[in-house]
Design an enzyme around this catalytic site. Structure first.
Site, PDB file in Angstrom:
ATOM      1  N   CYS A 274       0.872  -1.171  -0.055  1.00  0.00           N
ATOM      2  CA  CYS A 274       0.017   0.013   0.038  1.00  0.00           C
ATOM      3  C   CYS A 274       0.787   1.193  -0.018  1.00  0.00           C
ATOM      4  CB  CYS A 274      -0.591   0.003   1.254  1.00  0.00           C
ATOM      5  SG  CYS A 274      -1.779   1.521   1.421  1.00  0.00           S
TER       6      CYS A 274
ATOM      7  N   ASN B 153       0.099   4.686  -0.291  1.00  0.00           N
ATOM      8  CA  ASN B 153      -0.076   5.764   0.544  1.00  0.00           C
ATOM      9  C   ASN B 153      -0.144   5.272   2.125  1.00  0.00           C
ATOM     10  OD1 ASN B 153      -0.786   7.918  -1.295  1.00  0.00           O
ATOM     11  ND2 ASN B 153      -2.570   6.745  -1.536  1.00  0.00           N
TER      12      ASN B 153
ATOM     13  N   ASN C 191       1.222  -5.782  -5.669  1.00  0.00           N
ATOM     14  CA  ASN C 191      -0.464  -5.900  -5.758  1.00  0.00           C
ATOM     15  C   ASN C 191      -0.666  -5.530  -7.170  1.00  0.00           C
ATOM     16  OD1 ASN C 191       0.043  -2.994  -5.566  1.00  0.00           O
ATOM     17  ND2 ASN C 191      -1.599  -2.655  -3.987  1.00  0.00           N
TER      18      ASN C 191
ATOM     19  N   HIS D 293      -2.455  -4.160 -10.790  1.00  0.00           N
ATOM     20  CA  HIS D 293      -3.063  -2.943 -11.414  1.00  0.00           C
ATOM     21  C   HIS D 293      -3.471  -3.262 -12.624  1.00  0.00           C
ATOM     22  CE1 HIS D 293      -2.405  -0.535  -7.727  1.00  0.00           C
ATOM     23  NE2 HIS D 293      -1.231  -1.143  -7.541  1.00  0.00           N
TER      24      HIS D 293
ATOM     25  N   GLU E  55     -10.219   0.855  -6.105  1.00  0.00           N
ATOM     26  CA  GLU E  55      -9.322  -0.156  -5.334  1.00  0.00           C
ATOM     27  C   GLU E  55     -10.024  -1.565  -5.074  1.00  0.00           C
ATOM     28  OE1 GLU E  55      -6.900   0.785  -1.843  1.00  0.00           O
ATOM     29  OE2 GLU E  55      -6.780   2.950  -2.651  1.00  0.00           O
ATOM     30  N   ARG E  56      -9.094  -2.368  -5.265  1.00  0.00           N
ATOM     31  CA  ARG E  56      -9.552  -3.763  -4.914  1.00  0.00           C
ATOM     32  C   ARG E  56      -9.839  -3.729  -3.347  1.00  0.00           C
ATOM     33  NH1 ARG E  56      -5.032  -8.780  -4.877  1.00  0.00           N
ATOM     34  NH2 ARG E  56      -3.970  -7.093  -3.493  1.00  0.00           N
TER      35      ARG E  56
ATOM     36  N   CYS F 225      -4.172   6.462  -4.557  1.00  0.00           N
ATOM     37  CA  CYS F 225      -3.644   5.259  -4.540  1.00  0.00           C
ATOM     38  C   CYS F 225      -2.087   5.097  -4.851  1.00  0.00           C
ATOM     39  CB  CYS F 225      -4.298   4.164  -5.617  1.00  0.00           C
ATOM     40  SG  CYS F 225      -3.727   2.666  -5.357  1.00  0.00           S
TER      41      CYS F 225
ATOM     42  N   THR G  62       0.377   2.872  -4.831  1.00  0.00           N
ATOM     43  CA  THR G  62       0.973   1.918  -5.890  1.00  0.00           C
ATOM     44  C   THR G  62       0.272   2.188  -7.162  1.00  0.00           C
ATOM     45  OG1 THR G  62      -0.938   0.410  -5.043  1.00  0.00           O
ATOM     46  CG2 THR G  62       1.395   0.139  -4.068  1.00  0.00           C
ATOM     47  N   GLY G  63      -1.075   2.676  -7.201  1.00  0.00           N
ATOM     48  CA  GLY G  63      -1.765   2.849  -8.331  1.00  0.00           C
ATOM     49  C   GLY G  63      -1.196   3.752  -9.174  1.00  0.00           C
TER      50      GLY G  63
HETATM   51  O1  ZDP Z   1      -3.846  -4.220  -3.647  1.00  0.00           O
HETATM   52  C1  ZDP Z   1      -5.210  -3.752  -2.919  1.00  0.00           C
HETATM   53  O2  ZDP Z   1      -5.904  -4.588  -2.523  1.00  0.00           O
HETATM   54  C2  ZDP Z   1      -5.177  -2.279  -2.741  1.00  0.00           C
HETATM   55  N1  ZDP Z   1      -6.402  -1.929  -2.143  1.00  0.00           N
HETATM   56  C3  ZDP Z   1      -4.216  -1.909  -1.430  1.00  0.00           C
HETATM   57  C4  ZDP Z   1      -4.141  -0.337  -1.091  1.00  0.00           C
HETATM   58  C5  ZDP Z   1      -3.427   0.428  -1.945  1.00  0.00           C
HETATM   59  C6  ZDP Z   1      -3.470   1.530  -1.701  1.00  0.00           C
HETATM   60  N2  ZDP Z   1      -4.429   2.633  -2.149  1.00  0.00           N
HETATM   61  C7  ZDP Z   1      -2.012   2.404  -2.024  1.00  0.00           C
HETATM   62  O3  ZDP Z   1      -1.919   3.540  -1.817  1.00  0.00           O
HETATM   63  O4  ZDP Z   1      -1.210   1.954  -2.647  1.00  0.00           O
HETATM   64  C8  ZDP Z   1      -3.307   1.962  -0.339  1.00  0.00           C
END
Ligand code: ZDP
Length: 286
Positions: free
Chosen positions: A75, A77, A165, A167, A216-217, A225, A227-228
């Site tokens: 994650c 953030n 994770n 995307h 988000e998943r 997000c 990672t996004g």
């Molecule tokens: O991979 C997932 O299940 C995400 N929902 C995790 C959280 C990602 C997040 N928004 C980020 O900032 O990377 C917190």
């Protein structure tokens, strides 16, 4: 049992932070995490993040549940929030620069609290092969770049990136026109994504500016997000929508909750994310 928590937010992506350093078992079950993340029946958050003791190779470990109780490997953030949480727990004072090696389910991630309070995170390398996302949109050892995917009543060209994770990034003319509440769940649960997926719609604003909206998943529509945002920059480069300058590509990614700066160092392949993380309040769960 009464349990203390702190609430932090990074660009409006908000988390409950739990000090879990003294034991291995997580202090909340997935069901409890889901309950406390609820904005009406609980505290309200996009996820719960646990700080665990380090392993030797790491200073600390991070574990996370999404708002629906599912486990997220990483994650972006959240790890900025975690770095500020540790900074406060260690009794450090504003102006100090400190790096933490954090063990996550996506490997070792290294946030650094800056003198101005922002956090820069070495997010590691993106993974691009279909089996790494994971997705069945291409053969296991192939990348997924602008591949057609039927969702709703039309086909979208999607690019898949794992930051630990999953995307799925789709470039569009106008992100404001995307019906995210309808499309988000259909992407998230599409059978081509066996671990479900985070879903980003992205508009190119200029040579170093991208605008992104995320579904988000496990958390639904959120304000940001990390990672996004990293996956978005990688997808923009892979699809030739953004050109590297010298040996790096960088962009400001505009999210509903504010801006993140993302830099992709091409020789090392590492991504660096810079943005804010702030304490909101502390409390006690009954
Ligand atoms: O991979 C997932 O299940 C995400 N929902 C995790 C959280 C990602 C997040 N928004 C980020 O900032 O990377 C917190």
């Amino acid at each position: 049992m009464r349990l203390s928590f702190q609430k932090y937010q990074g660009l409006g992506n908000d988390f409950l932070l739990i000090d879990n350093r003294h034991q291995e078992e997580l202090l909340l079950t997935p069901e409890q995490a889901q309950h406390w993340c609820d904005r009406h029946f609980g505290v309200g958050a996009d996820g719960v993040i646990f700080l665990l003791a380090g392993t030797g190779e790491s200073d600390y470990r991070m574990r996370m549940y999404n708002a629906d109780g599912s486990v997220a490997e990483m994650c972006g953030n959240g790890i900025r929030c975690l770095a500020k949480f540790i900074f406060a727990l260690e009794g450090r004072s504003a102006g100090e620069t400190v790096r933490y090696r954090i063990d996550t389910l996506a490997g070792l991630i290294v946030p650094e609290v800056q003198a101005d309070g922002q956090v820069t995170v070495d997010m590691g390398k993106p993974q691009l092969l279909a089996q790494q996302i994971p997705t069945t949109l291409a053969a296991a050892d192939q990348k997924v770049i602008d591949v057609p995917l039927m969702v709703g009543d039309r086909s979208w060209l999607v690019t898949c990136v794992s930051m630990g994770n999953p995307h799925c990034v789709t470039f569009v003319e106008d992100v404001a026109a995307v019906d995210l509440a309808t499309l988000g769940p259909q992407f998230e649960h599409h059978p081509v994504f066996p671990q479900r997926t985070n879903t980003e719609f992205v508009q190119v604003l200029g040579s170093d500016r991208l605008r992104m909206r995320v579904w988000e998943r496990g958390a639904g529509m959120t304000l940001a997000c990390g990672t996004g945002a990293c996956a978005t920059l990688v997808a923009a480069v892979l699809t030739n929508r953004l050109s590297p300058v010298g040996n790096q590509a960088q962009a400001t990614v505009e999210l509903p909750g504010g801006d993140l700066h993302i830099r992709w160092d091409l020789p090392s392949q590492h991504l660096y994310m810079t943005g804010p993380a702030l304490a909101v309040f502390s409390g006690t769960l009954p």
